[in-house]
Structure formats: C-alpha cells, structure tokens
Design an enzyme around this catalytic site. Sequence first.
Site, mmCIF file in Angstrom:
data_model
loop_
_atom_site.group_PDB
_atom_site.id
_atom_site.type_symbol
_atom_site.label_atom_id
_atom_site.label_comp_id
_atom_site.label_asym_id
_atom_site.label_seq_id
_atom_site.Cartn_x
_atom_site.Cartn_y
_atom_site.Cartn_z
ATOM 1 N N ASP A 79 0.856 -1.190 0.000
ATOM 2 C CA ASP A 79 0.000 0.000 0.000
ATOM 3 C C ASP A 79 0.894 1.243 0.000
ATOM 4 O O ASP A 79 1.763 1.398 0.854
ATOM 5 C CB ASP A 79 -0.913 -0.028 1.231
ATOM 6 C CG ASP A 79 -2.107 0.903 1.089
ATOM 7 O OD1 ASP A 79 -1.930 2.033 0.591
ATOM 8 O OD2 ASP A 79 -3.214 0.499 1.466
ATOM 9 N N SER A 127 -7.569 4.074 -1.223
ATOM 10 C CA SER A 127 -7.313 2.631 -1.242
ATOM 11 C C SER A 127 -8.586 1.836 -1.523
ATOM 12 O O SER A 127 -8.510 0.706 -2.003
ATOM 13 C CB SER A 127 -6.678 2.169 0.074
ATOM 14 O OG SER A 127 -5.317 2.519 0.106
ATOM 15 N N ASP A 150 -1.344 -0.159 -4.662
ATOM 16 C CA ASP A 150 -2.654 0.412 -5.002
ATOM 17 C C ASP A 150 -2.522 1.865 -5.463
ATOM 18 O O ASP A 150 -3.351 2.374 -6.189
ATOM 19 C CB ASP A 150 -3.632 0.275 -3.834
ATOM 20 C CG ASP A 150 -3.060 0.740 -2.510
ATOM 21 O OD1 ASP A 150 -1.867 1.133 -2.444
ATOM 22 O OD2 ASP A 150 -3.811 0.722 -1.515
ATOM 23 N N HIS A 151 -1.432 2.517 -5.028
ATOM 24 C CA HIS A 151 -1.125 3.914 -5.390
ATOM 25 C C HIS A 151 0.174 4.264 -4.676
ATOM 26 O O HIS A 151 0.651 3.486 -3.843
ATOM 27 C CB HIS A 151 -2.234 4.874 -4.932
ATOM 28 C CG HIS A 151 -2.565 4.706 -3.473
ATOM 29 N ND1 HIS A 151 -1.735 5.128 -2.452
ATOM 30 C CD2 HIS A 151 -3.612 4.084 -2.874
ATOM 31 C CE1 HIS A 151 -2.263 4.794 -1.294
ATOM 32 N NE2 HIS A 151 -3.393 4.153 -1.511
#
Length: 375
Positions: free
Chosen positions: A54, A95, A310-311
């Site tokens: 994450d 998220s 996710d980013h």
Amino acid sequence: MHKLRHLSIMLLAMTVIGLSCSSNTNKENQQQSQEKSGSGQKPKPKNVILMIGDGMGVSQIYAGMTVSSNPLVFEQFKNIGLQKTYSKDNYITDSGASNTALATGEKTANGHIAMSPSGDTLTTILEMAEQHGYATGLVSTSSILHATPAAFIAHNKDRHEYASLAEDFLKTDVDVFIGGGYNQFANRDDNRNLVKELEGKGYQVLRDIQDIEEVEKGKLAGLTADKHNPKYTEGRGNMLPRSTQTALDILDNNAKGFFLMVEGSQIDWGGHANDTDYIVNELLDFNRAVEKALAFAKAHENTLLIVTADHETGGMALTGGDREAGQLKANYGTDGHTGVMVPVFAYGPGSEKFRGIYENTAVFDKMQAYYGFDQ
Ligand code: MG
Ligand code: ZN
C-alpha cells in the site's frame, strides 16, 4: 569532429552488441523456459499470489534498495510493468477505489469497497476463485477490515463501515485470513459475536502469531490485533512474512489451487507521516514477505506471483543518499496519495502479460484470464 562522431557511433554499436549478448545468459534462458513450463503446452493455471504494497511507488522501493545491505527480491523479477491508479471520480485514488479496481476489474468512486458508484455489488477475484473451487486467503499488516483486504471480500459504499465489512467475511468461505481487527468480530454493538459464528463455521480463531504459525490445515481466522497491527519497529516483528508462509502452506492443501492476497499496509502510513524510516522498515518487511512468496512460486509450478501497489503515498522524492553507508535523504510532495503510476512485478506462467503500461483494472483482467474465469 566527424571522426569523433564516427567513433562514438562505433562505440554505441559495440555497446548494443555487448548488451544483447550479456542479456542472453544461461540464467535468463533457464527462467524463460521455466516460465513456459508445462512441456510446451499452455501452463495449467493453479495458484495466484497477489501482493500489494500500500502506497509503494518506485521511490519507496529504491529507498529500501538503498538502505538494505542485501539486494531486494524486486530485482529478481524480469516481467515488470506500470499501472495507472486514478479512480472513477478522482485523479488521486484512495485505497478503496484502487483495490476495488485490482480486485474486480472496475474503477469506482473513492471510498467504495467492491461496489460501483451507484451501489452495485462487484464480484471480486477472491469470490470467483471460491466459486470455482479454489482455496482463498487474505493477509494484512493493518486490520483485515481495512480498505485493501476488504475490497477483495466485502461490499460497501463506505470503507469505514467496519462492523458491516466484518459481517461480509461470514458470507464467504474464505479459508485463511490473518490481520488485525479482532474487536469488530468480538465486541460489537449489535450483540452478534462473529468470533463464535466463525468457530461455528469451522474456523480456528487464533490471536497469537506463534499459534497461527502452527496451523497446517483447515480454516483459520488469525486476528493478531484488536485494531491495526503495530508498526514493524514497535512490536509487529515478522508477523507479515510468517503469516504469508502459513497462509501459503494451508492454501496449498487444495489440489485445485488458490488465490491469496497479501498486503504490506503500512508503507502507506509511513508515506502519510512523511516518515522515511517508517517507510523503509515497512518496505523491507514487505520485501521479506515477497521473498517467501517467490520461493513458493519457484517451488510450486503454475503459481503466478504479482507484486504491485494500489497507489503511491507521499510524493516521495529521494534527494540524496549514500549506497555504501545505506543512508538516504527524502522530501515529500504531500501527506496524501499521488497520481503517479505504480510498478507491477510478475513471476510465473503468464507473467510476461504484465509487461507494459495499463490500467489498474487490467491486473484483475490478467488474473481472471490466467484462471480462465473469463470464458
Ligand atoms: Mg491498505
Ligand atoms: Zn493512504
């Protein structure tokens, strides 16, 4: 001048020849033939391990590479791509939306968990795997109800509806989940005791990583913290690599195969805090979990391992460092997420399909195609 240019072109040509020779090493041929294994046929799909750091962008990974005295596992991957993380309603994803994209192949609005902007339930890759007779699992260093793991198993327009997200775990037959979030199962306002209900469904509900690690088969709910697990440096220790190994060993009992999602949750929290040490320690912990997964994939044919994010979080910029001393200087552009593309590393049958630049939803598409669920 003319002579010089001629020389540099010759040097360039020599370099290109040199490069193409050195890239054709035995090791690489070995890996290529390994990845095409199945005696010439299309590889039989079996296991997918999806690992999500994450908030893990290229800067976070290279920060870990700079500080670590040993090479990180990321450098062993040959099939690498980039995915675009924007959500349905925002250039900067949260998220909820980005993990919904990875889990279901659909972009949605920020804050949503496997649900479309208008509230339609989106089927996840974990649910599809379960429907097709595969074993399934989730592992996380946050609460198991936090957006990343929740997006693979629960459905809600609001990622913060933790009590409801916990109920959704009971609607599935997920075989293994390990993470925090015990209170949402045990101490609820609606007087349901989801721990009892899990036990009624045949789960071993365990709280201690030592006990969790001893489980070899059956259903397992490992709830290692009341809410989130602590930081790596504040008592979590090797919970993530140990849980990853335990989940792999249990899921491997299913002859048909499995789907497992593993999250290194707190790389993101280090990013939000603009705390370089926090990021690096969480990244290195995630790296050790990926090492476990890659070793499993190498030992078990027909295992597709995907490592992505996710980013990115923090707009982390490496502004100085010393590779010898393992020192690092970083600046941050934000205490939130950024819109930058994030890397995808893949190993195993079908991993070459993860080369290139694509949408985050394509990660789902490729997993679905690997299993053959799209037919
Ligand atoms: Mg997360
Ligand atoms: Zn975040």
